[in-house]
Scaffold this active site. Sequence first.
Site, PDB file in Angstrom:
ATOM      1  N   THR A 111       0.835  -1.193   0.000  1.00 20.08           N
ATOM      2  CA  THR A 111       0.000   0.000   0.000  1.00 20.08           C
ATOM      3  C   THR A 111       0.878   1.256   0.000  1.00 20.08           C
ATOM      4  O   THR A 111       2.097   1.177  -0.162  1.00 20.08           O
ATOM      5  CB  THR A 111      -1.023  -0.060   1.174  1.00 20.08           C
ATOM      6  OG1 THR A 111      -1.923   1.029   1.055  1.00 20.08           O
ATOM      7  CG2 THR A 111      -0.349  -0.026   2.532  1.00 20.08           C
ATOM      8  N   LYS A 143       3.440   1.288  -4.089  1.00 25.45           N
ATOM      9  CA  LYS A 143       2.894   0.483  -5.185  1.00 25.45           C
ATOM     10  C   LYS A 143       3.739   0.572  -6.458  1.00 25.45           C
ATOM     11  O   LYS A 143       3.787  -0.381  -7.240  1.00 25.45           O
ATOM     12  CB  LYS A 143       1.442   0.885  -5.471  1.00 25.45           C
ATOM     13  CG  LYS A 143       0.482   0.462  -4.360  1.00 25.45           C
ATOM     14  CD  LYS A 143      -0.968   0.766  -4.716  1.00 25.45           C
ATOM     15  CE  LYS A 143      -1.879   0.456  -3.539  1.00 25.45           C
ATOM     16  NZ  LYS A 143      -3.305   0.699  -3.840  1.00 25.45           N
ATOM     17  N   ASN A 197      -0.179  -4.009  -6.165  1.00 20.84           N
ATOM     18  CA  ASN A 197      -0.604  -4.046  -4.752  1.00 20.84           C
ATOM     19  C   ASN A 197      -0.504  -5.446  -4.168  1.00 20.84           C
ATOM     20  O   ASN A 197      -0.815  -5.648  -2.996  1.00 20.84           O
ATOM     21  CB  ASN A 197      -2.032  -3.503  -4.580  1.00 20.84           C
ATOM     22  CG  ASN A 197      -3.085  -4.521  -4.987  1.00 20.84           C
ATOM     23  OD1 ASN A 197      -2.837  -5.390  -5.816  1.00 20.84           O
ATOM     24  ND2 ASN A 197      -4.269  -4.420  -4.414  1.00 20.84           N
ATOM     25  N   GLY A 207      -4.951   9.484 -10.772  1.00 22.11           N
ATOM     26  CA  GLY A 207      -3.821   8.922 -10.048  1.00 22.11           C
ATOM     27  C   GLY A 207      -3.828   7.404 -10.113  1.00 22.11           C
ATOM     28  O   GLY A 207      -4.452   6.810 -10.992  1.00 22.11           O
ATOM     29  N   GLY A 208      -3.139   6.781  -9.147  1.00 23.04           N
ATOM     30  CA  GLY A 208      -2.977   5.331  -9.149  1.00 23.04           C
ATOM     31  C   GLY A 208      -4.293   4.578  -9.072  1.00 23.04           C
ATOM     32  O   GLY A 208      -4.479   3.578  -9.775  1.00 23.04           O
ATOM     33  N   ALA A 209      -5.212   5.036  -8.230  1.00 20.49           N
ATOM     34  CA  ALA A 209      -6.470   4.311  -8.053  1.00 20.49           C
ATOM     35  C   ALA A 209      -7.294   4.343  -9.339  1.00 20.49           C
ATOM     36  O   ALA A 209      -7.910   3.350  -9.724  1.00 20.49           O
ATOM     37  CB  ALA A 209      -7.267   4.913  -6.900  1.00 20.49           C
ATOM     38  N   MET A 229     -14.178   6.009  -3.384  1.00 19.98           N
ATOM     39  CA  MET A 229     -13.221   4.952  -3.040  1.00 19.98           C
ATOM     40  C   MET A 229     -12.739   5.056  -1.587  1.00 19.98           C
ATOM     41  O   MET A 229     -12.246   4.101  -1.018  1.00 19.98           O
ATOM     42  CB  MET A 229     -12.021   4.999  -3.974  1.00 19.98           C
ATOM     43  CG  MET A 229     -12.288   4.468  -5.360  1.00 19.98           C
ATOM     44  SD  MET A 229     -10.712   4.229  -6.220  1.00 19.98           S
ATOM     45  CE  MET A 229     -11.290   3.728  -7.822  1.00 19.98           C
ATOM     46  N   TYR A 247     -12.913   5.215   2.429  1.00 15.86           N
ATOM     47  CA  TYR A 247     -13.763   4.500   3.376  1.00 15.86           C
ATOM     48  C   TYR A 247     -13.330   4.836   4.802  1.00 15.86           C
ATOM     49  O   TYR A 247     -12.240   5.354   5.024  1.00 15.86           O
ATOM     50  CB  TYR A 247     -13.672   2.978   3.148  1.00 15.86           C
ATOM     51  CG  TYR A 247     -12.272   2.452   3.272  1.00 15.86           C
ATOM     52  CD1 TYR A 247     -11.460   2.344   2.156  1.00 15.86           C
ATOM     53  CD2 TYR A 247     -11.742   2.083   4.511  1.00 15.86           C
ATOM     54  CE1 TYR A 247     -10.166   1.896   2.257  1.00 15.86           C
ATOM     55  CE2 TYR A 247     -10.450   1.625   4.621  1.00 15.86           C
ATOM     56  CZ  TYR A 247      -9.665   1.528   3.491  1.00 15.86           C
ATOM     57  OH  TYR A 247      -8.372   1.091   3.603  1.00 15.86           O
ATOM     58  N   GLY A 291     -15.859   3.061  -0.204  1.00 15.42           N
ATOM     59  CA  GLY A 291     -14.947   2.076  -0.789  1.00 15.42           C
ATOM     60  C   GLY A 291     -14.602   0.903   0.107  1.00 15.42           C
ATOM     61  O   GLY A 291     -13.643   0.176  -0.184  1.00 15.42           O
TER      62      GLY A 291
HETATM   63  P1  NDP Z   1      -3.014   9.601  -6.066  1.00 14.15           P
HETATM   64  O1  NDP Z   1      -2.223  10.466  -5.167  1.00 14.15           O
HETATM   65  O2  NDP Z   1      -2.306   8.685  -7.014  1.00 14.15           O
HETATM   66  O3  NDP Z   1      -3.978  10.519  -6.986  1.00 14.15           O
HETATM   67  C1  NDP Z   1      -4.696  11.553  -6.421  1.00 14.15           C
HETATM   68  C2  NDP Z   1      -5.703  12.123  -7.424  1.00 14.15           C
HETATM   69  O4  NDP Z   1      -6.599  12.964  -6.699  1.00 14.15           O
HETATM   70  C3  NDP Z   1      -5.095  12.970  -8.529  1.00 14.15           C
HETATM   71  O5  NDP Z   1      -5.826  12.736  -9.714  1.00 14.15           O
HETATM   72  C4  NDP Z   1      -5.296  14.394  -8.017  1.00 14.15           C
HETATM   73  O6  NDP Z   1      -5.427  15.364  -9.053  1.00 14.15           O
HETATM   74  C5  NDP Z   1      -6.614  14.254  -7.316  1.00 14.15           C
HETATM   75  N1  NDP Z   1      -6.846  15.244  -6.250  1.00 14.15           N
HETATM   76  C6  NDP Z   1      -6.185  15.351  -5.070  1.00 14.15           C
HETATM   77  N2  NDP Z   1      -6.706  16.347  -4.321  1.00 14.15           N
HETATM   78  C7  NDP Z   1      -7.728  16.886  -5.048  1.00 14.15           C
HETATM   79  C8  NDP Z   1      -8.655  17.940  -4.816  1.00 14.15           C
HETATM   80  N3  NDP Z   1      -8.645  18.647  -3.682  1.00 14.15           N
HETATM   81  N4  NDP Z   1      -9.561  18.221  -5.791  1.00 14.15           N
HETATM   82  C9  NDP Z   1      -9.590  17.512  -6.923  1.00 14.15           C
HETATM   83  N5  NDP Z   1      -8.736  16.494  -7.210  1.00 14.15           N
HETATM   84  C10 NDP Z   1      -7.813  16.190  -6.276  1.00 14.15           C
HETATM   85  O7  NDP Z   1      -4.023   8.796  -5.104  1.00 14.15           O
HETATM   86  P2  NDP Z   1      -4.628   7.344  -5.348  1.00 14.15           P
HETATM   87  O8  NDP Z   1      -5.110   7.282  -6.742  1.00 14.15           O
HETATM   88  O9  NDP Z   1      -3.677   6.318  -4.879  1.00 14.15           O
HETATM   89  O10 NDP Z   1      -5.861   7.296  -4.296  1.00 14.15           O
HETATM   90  C11 NDP Z   1      -7.065   8.000  -4.542  1.00 14.15           C
HETATM   91  C12 NDP Z   1      -8.114   7.628  -3.508  1.00 14.15           C
HETATM   92  O11 NDP Z   1      -8.535   6.270  -3.647  1.00 14.15           O
HETATM   93  C13 NDP Z   1      -7.660   7.767  -2.053  1.00 14.15           C
HETATM   94  O12 NDP Z   1      -8.705   8.371  -1.314  1.00 14.15           O
HETATM   95  C14 NDP Z   1      -7.457   6.335  -1.593  1.00 14.15           C
HETATM   96  O13 NDP Z   1      -7.676   6.198  -0.204  1.00 14.15           O
HETATM   97  C15 NDP Z   1      -8.532   5.617  -2.394  1.00 14.15           C
HETATM   98  N6  NDP Z   1      -8.256   4.177  -2.598  1.00 14.15           N
HETATM   99  C16 NDP Z   1      -9.143   3.272  -2.072  1.00 14.15           C
HETATM  100  C17 NDP Z   1      -8.946   1.911  -2.239  1.00 14.15           C
HETATM  101  C18 NDP Z   1      -9.944   0.948  -1.657  1.00 14.15           C
HETATM  102  O14 NDP Z   1      -9.636  -0.254  -1.580  1.00 14.15           O
HETATM  103  N7  NDP Z   1     -11.120   1.396  -1.261  1.00 14.15           N
HETATM  104  C19 NDP Z   1      -7.786   1.382  -2.973  1.00 14.15           C
HETATM  105  C20 NDP Z   1      -6.916   2.421  -3.520  1.00 14.15           C
HETATM  106  C21 NDP Z   1      -7.152   3.773  -3.309  1.00 14.15           C
HETATM  107  P3  NDP Z   1      -4.125  15.993  -9.793  1.00 14.15           P
HETATM  108  O15 NDP Z   1      -3.687  14.960 -10.788  1.00 14.15           O
HETATM  109  O16 NDP Z   1      -4.661  17.217 -10.449  1.00 14.15           O
HETATM  110  O17 NDP Z   1      -3.118  16.266  -8.724  1.00 14.15           O
END
Ligand code: NDP
Length: 277
Positions: free
Chosen positions: A61, A65, A86, A128-130, A217, A219, A241
């Site tokens: 995590t 990743k 993951n 992002g990654g998710a 996503m 939780y 999530g």
């Molecule tokens: P990343 O850091 O890889 O990506 C973050 C993304 O969120 C980017 O696209 C970023 O935009 C955007 N972002 C961040 N802050 C803001 C904001 N204030 N307004 C608009 N966009 C915003 O994170 P992950 O992809 O790894 O994780 C995303 C979410 O998914 C998290 O909340 C994580 O907890 C959840 N998750 C849940 C899982 C589950 O099993 N339920 C599994 C994996 C993740 P920009 O590109 O413009 O910076």
Amino acid sequence: MDRYAVVGNPIAHSRSPQIHAAFARQTGQALRYDALLAPVDGFARTVADFRARGGRGLNVTVPFKLEAFALATRRTPRAEMAGAVNTLAFEADAILGDNTDGAGLVRDLEGNLGFALAGCRILLLGAGGACRGALLPLLASQPAALTIANRSVAKAAALAALFAPEAGAASLDACGFDALAGRRFDLVINATSASLSGALPPLPPGLYAEGALAYDMMYGRGDTPFMAAARADGAARIADGLGMLVEQAAESFALWRGVRPDTAAVLAELRRQIDGG
Ligand code: NDP
């Protein structure tokens, strides 16, 4: 006893040990599953130590990743497309890397929530990654259309271009949040990390078609600003999530042990604990 663990930094909050212990009890598998804190600059070393002590597999995590992706000596197609790993499985002379997040999301949507993805219009917020991990399994479910919207539009556009060959008959496009005005969706998934800081992507009103589902996503934090805004904007159903978390764990468990646990009871127990405080 076969050993597994989840590795991250921080890790103390992780629910994975509890989930996998429940899966092991339920399926009669003799295994031990711990939480492993790796120094931010010590992921590979932590993995090597764990493997040398007989470890059979790891969940990975934040923030490792991408390092797990690089460490794997072979990867599943869905991990390859996700660009992140993951789940690691240690084989005799290889390290298999998989990504079960997206499959977990789809199983939660279709299995637990009874939401049919085929033919629907999906809006995926974030790039992002998710988001990246979710794209291949979502497209494989044959939606009519999938739109990726992100604060940094170029990142969304790059993902849409990367996944275009996987879109099949679905229309796949990318845009910024303001370009969503006037469009309607059957499913809106918040894959941004905005909810982590109590923030909300600036979405225009009127996004939700009749019967639409809003899915965060995130939780374990109760109603997020995204969920509250979706309710106010007319989403018929709202979900967090937690089910995705349990389903991605079940995918990893199945990969390691060759047996698929029944997630319903485990998810219900976790939900009871979290909602009950
Ligand atoms: P990343 O850091 O890889 O990506 C973050 C993304 O969120 C980017 O696209 C970023 O935009 C955007 N972002 C961040 N802050 C803001 C904001 N204030 N307004 C608009 N966009 C915003 O994170 P992950 O992809 O790894 O994780 C995303 C979410 O998914 C998290 O909340 C994580 O907890 C959840 N998750 C849940 C899982 C589950 O099993 N339920 C599994 C994996 C993740 P920009 O590109 O413009 O910076």
